[in-house]
Motif scaffolding. Structure first.
Motif, PDB file in Angstrom:
ATOM      1  N   SER A 189       0.833  -1.207   0.000  1.00  0.00           N
ATOM      2  CA  SER A 189       0.000   0.000   0.000  1.00  0.00           C
ATOM      3  C   SER A 189       0.865   1.254   0.000  1.00  0.00           C
ATOM      4  CB  SER A 189      -0.928   0.008   1.223  1.00  0.00           C
ATOM      5  OG  SER A 189      -1.877  -1.026   1.116  1.00  0.00           O
ATOM      6  N   TRP A 192       5.382  -0.672  -4.720  1.00  0.00           N
ATOM      7  CA  TRP A 192       5.455  -2.001  -5.343  1.00  0.00           C
ATOM      8  C   TRP A 192       6.862  -2.306  -5.849  1.00  0.00           C
ATOM      9  CZ3 TRP A 192       1.493  -5.636  -5.957  1.00  0.00           C
ATOM     10  CH2 TRP A 192       0.248  -5.233  -5.439  1.00  0.00           C
ATOM     11  N   TRP A 207      -6.408  -1.354   4.099  1.00  0.00           N
ATOM     12  CA  TRP A 207      -6.748  -0.958   2.730  1.00  0.00           C
ATOM     13  C   TRP A 207      -8.242  -1.152   2.466  1.00  0.00           C
ATOM     14  CZ3 TRP A 207      -3.392   0.432  -1.467  1.00  0.00           C
ATOM     15  CH2 TRP A 207      -4.008   0.488  -2.715  1.00  0.00           C
ATOM     16  N   GLN A 208      -8.865  -2.075   3.155  1.00  0.00           N
ATOM     17  CA  GLN A 208     -10.262  -2.410   2.887  1.00  0.00           C
ATOM     18  C   GLN A 208     -11.219  -1.246   3.121  1.00  0.00           C
ATOM     19  OE1 GLN A 208     -11.025  -5.850   5.287  1.00  0.00           O
ATOM     20  NE2 GLN A 208      -9.742  -7.187   4.065  1.00  0.00           N
ATOM     21  N   ASP A 210     -10.720   1.730   1.939  1.00  0.00           N
ATOM     22  CA  ASP A 210     -10.493   2.702   0.878  1.00  0.00           C
ATOM     23  C   ASP A 210     -11.741   2.818   0.002  1.00  0.00           C
ATOM     24  OD1 ASP A 210      -7.368   3.300  -0.882  1.00  0.00           O
ATOM     25  OD2 ASP A 210      -9.163   4.553  -0.684  1.00  0.00           O
ATOM     26  N   GLU A 213     -12.250  -1.360  -3.803  1.00  0.00           N
ATOM     27  CA  GLU A 213     -11.512  -2.549  -3.392  1.00  0.00           C
ATOM     28  C   GLU A 213     -10.233  -2.687  -4.199  1.00  0.00           C
ATOM     29  OE1 GLU A 213     -13.702  -6.121  -1.309  1.00  0.00           O
ATOM     30  OE2 GLU A 213     -14.035  -6.075  -3.457  1.00  0.00           O
ATOM     31  N   SER A 214      -9.207  -3.156  -3.539  1.00  0.00           N
ATOM     32  CA  SER A 214      -7.947  -3.417  -4.213  1.00  0.00           C
ATOM     33  C   SER A 214      -8.101  -4.626  -5.142  1.00  0.00           C
ATOM     34  CB  SER A 214      -6.868  -3.721  -3.169  1.00  0.00           C
ATOM     35  OG  SER A 214      -5.735  -4.306  -3.767  1.00  0.00           O
ATOM     36  N   TYR A 216      -5.850  -6.768  -5.412  1.00  0.00           N
ATOM     37  CA  TYR A 216      -5.047  -7.819  -4.787  1.00  0.00           C
ATOM     38  C   TYR A 216      -5.935  -8.604  -3.824  1.00  0.00           C
ATOM     39  CZ  TYR A 216      -0.777 -10.004  -2.973  1.00  0.00           C
ATOM     40  OH  TYR A 216       0.203 -10.911  -2.631  1.00  0.00           O
ATOM     41  N   GLN A 219      -6.348  -8.308  -0.021  1.00  0.00           N
ATOM     42  CA  GLN A 219      -6.906  -7.064   0.506  1.00  0.00           C
ATOM     43  C   GLN A 219      -8.423  -6.989   0.311  1.00  0.00           C
ATOM     44  OE1 GLN A 219      -4.306  -4.435  -1.742  1.00  0.00           O
ATOM     45  NE2 GLN A 219      -3.233  -3.861   0.115  1.00  0.00           N
ATOM     46  N   LYS A 220      -9.032  -8.108  -0.078  1.00  0.00           N
ATOM     47  CA  LYS A 220     -10.470  -8.111  -0.340  1.00  0.00           C
ATOM     48  C   LYS A 220     -11.255  -8.712   0.828  1.00  0.00           C
ATOM     49  CE  LYS A 220     -10.686  -8.278  -5.378  1.00  0.00           C
ATOM     50  NZ  LYS A 220     -11.647  -7.167  -5.452  1.00  0.00           N
TER      51      LYS A 220
END
Length: 300
Positions: A189, A192, A207-208, A210, A213-214, A216, A219-220
């Motif tokens: 986050s 990379w 991150w969730q 945000d 959704e990412s 990746y 991160q879900k």
């Protein structure tokens, strides 16, 4: 722990659990224990809030674990085994954001945290607490004593974050601390840059929250809900075994200029409208309006 056992089946795993969690989550812990070689219950007073218990243990864990160890946060996945030759100092970690604090994209937010807990470490190299090496030494024990004491002090503010106090303790032990290669704590986050050479990927469950959704999978929310409901089934274990490929099929990449746009209040406002959109709501009205303007005005 499952991903660690995948890359290093003979790894010795120690799990520290506070006494209240040990009594209250028996069925969940039984599923976890099969990945654990050593299970240690840490006495924590009931007055310590639930949100603070993990930090209480984390900042004092040197008291309960014998031998050298590598501490790893739970919101991580292993991609490759460690190289013991990299562990050269008593205490080691990776820079937060993989950069100096002066260059950190979240510098203002970090400085606000310093104010909230009344603790400014005064360091240029701000270390992330997600992956930490500790040698079984007097210096390391002194470090953890300093960290725990400072964390207890900052916790009186009502904020239980542990990185300001961590970096205060690191500053005090001086040359006994050294940086690990960035691949030991790849904070995706933040950057990379080190992802494809990662030993440990730190995906940050935060991150969730945000706007979107990412891509990746780690991160879900759906990924974690499936684990909660069905445990580590075959499909989940397959994803864990190849963390470098754990993405949605359709994937976009954006650079710094687009990130700057995504960080604006206007983007956040539009994103909120989109996230809460209804068929005949504000977002669709604005979308039709912008389409009309683009077609009849901007195109000229």
């Amino acid at each position: 722990m499952a991903s660690l056992k995948n890359v290093r089946p003979d790894a010795f795993v120690t799990l520290l659990v506070d006494c209240l969690t040990d009594k209250g989550f028996i069925s969940e812990l039984e599923r976890i224990k099969k990945y654990v070689n050593e299970y240690i219950v840490v006495p924590v007073e009931e007055s310590v809030p639930a949100i603070a218990r993990s930090r209480y243990i984390k900042t004092s864990m040197r008291k309960y674990v014998e031998g050298d160890f590598l501490y790893v946060d739970a919101d991580t996945v292993w991609n490759a085994p460690v190289d013991v030759a990299d562990f050269t100092q008593d205490v080691m970690g990776v820079l937060d954001g993989h950069c100096l604090l002066t260059e950190h994209p979240l510098k203002k937010g970090i400085e606000e945290e310093f104010k909230k807990v009344n603790c400014n470490p005064g360091v240029e190299k701000y270390v992330n607490g997600g992956v930490l090496f500790s040698r079984d030494s007097e210096v390391s024990r002194t470090f953890f004593d300093l960290w725990h004491k400072k964390w207890l002090e900052t916790s009186t503010s009502g904020y239980f974050i542990d990185m300001p106090s961590l970096n205060c303790a690191i500053k005090q032990i001086g040359d006994a601390f050294a940086l690990l290669p960035d691949t030991y704590n790849v904070q995706i986050s933040r950057s990379w840059e080190y992802f494809f050479d990662a030993k440990i990927i730190h995906f940050f469950t935060g991150w969730q929250s945000d706007y979107f959704e990412s891509p990746y999978l780690f991160q879900k929310k759906d990924f974690w809900n499936e684990i909660k409901e069905n445990g580590l089934n075959e499909s989940i274990l397959k994803i864990i075994s190849k963390p470098l490929t754990a993405f949605e099929r359709t994937l976009g990449v954006y650079g710094n200029s687009e990130k700057e746009f995504r960080d604006t209040a206007l983007f956040g406002f539009i994103a909120d409208l989109y996230r809460c959109r209804k068929e005949k709501g504000t977002f669709y009205f604005l979308e039709k309006l912008v389409q009309f303007i683009s077609l009849h005005w901007l195109s000229k």
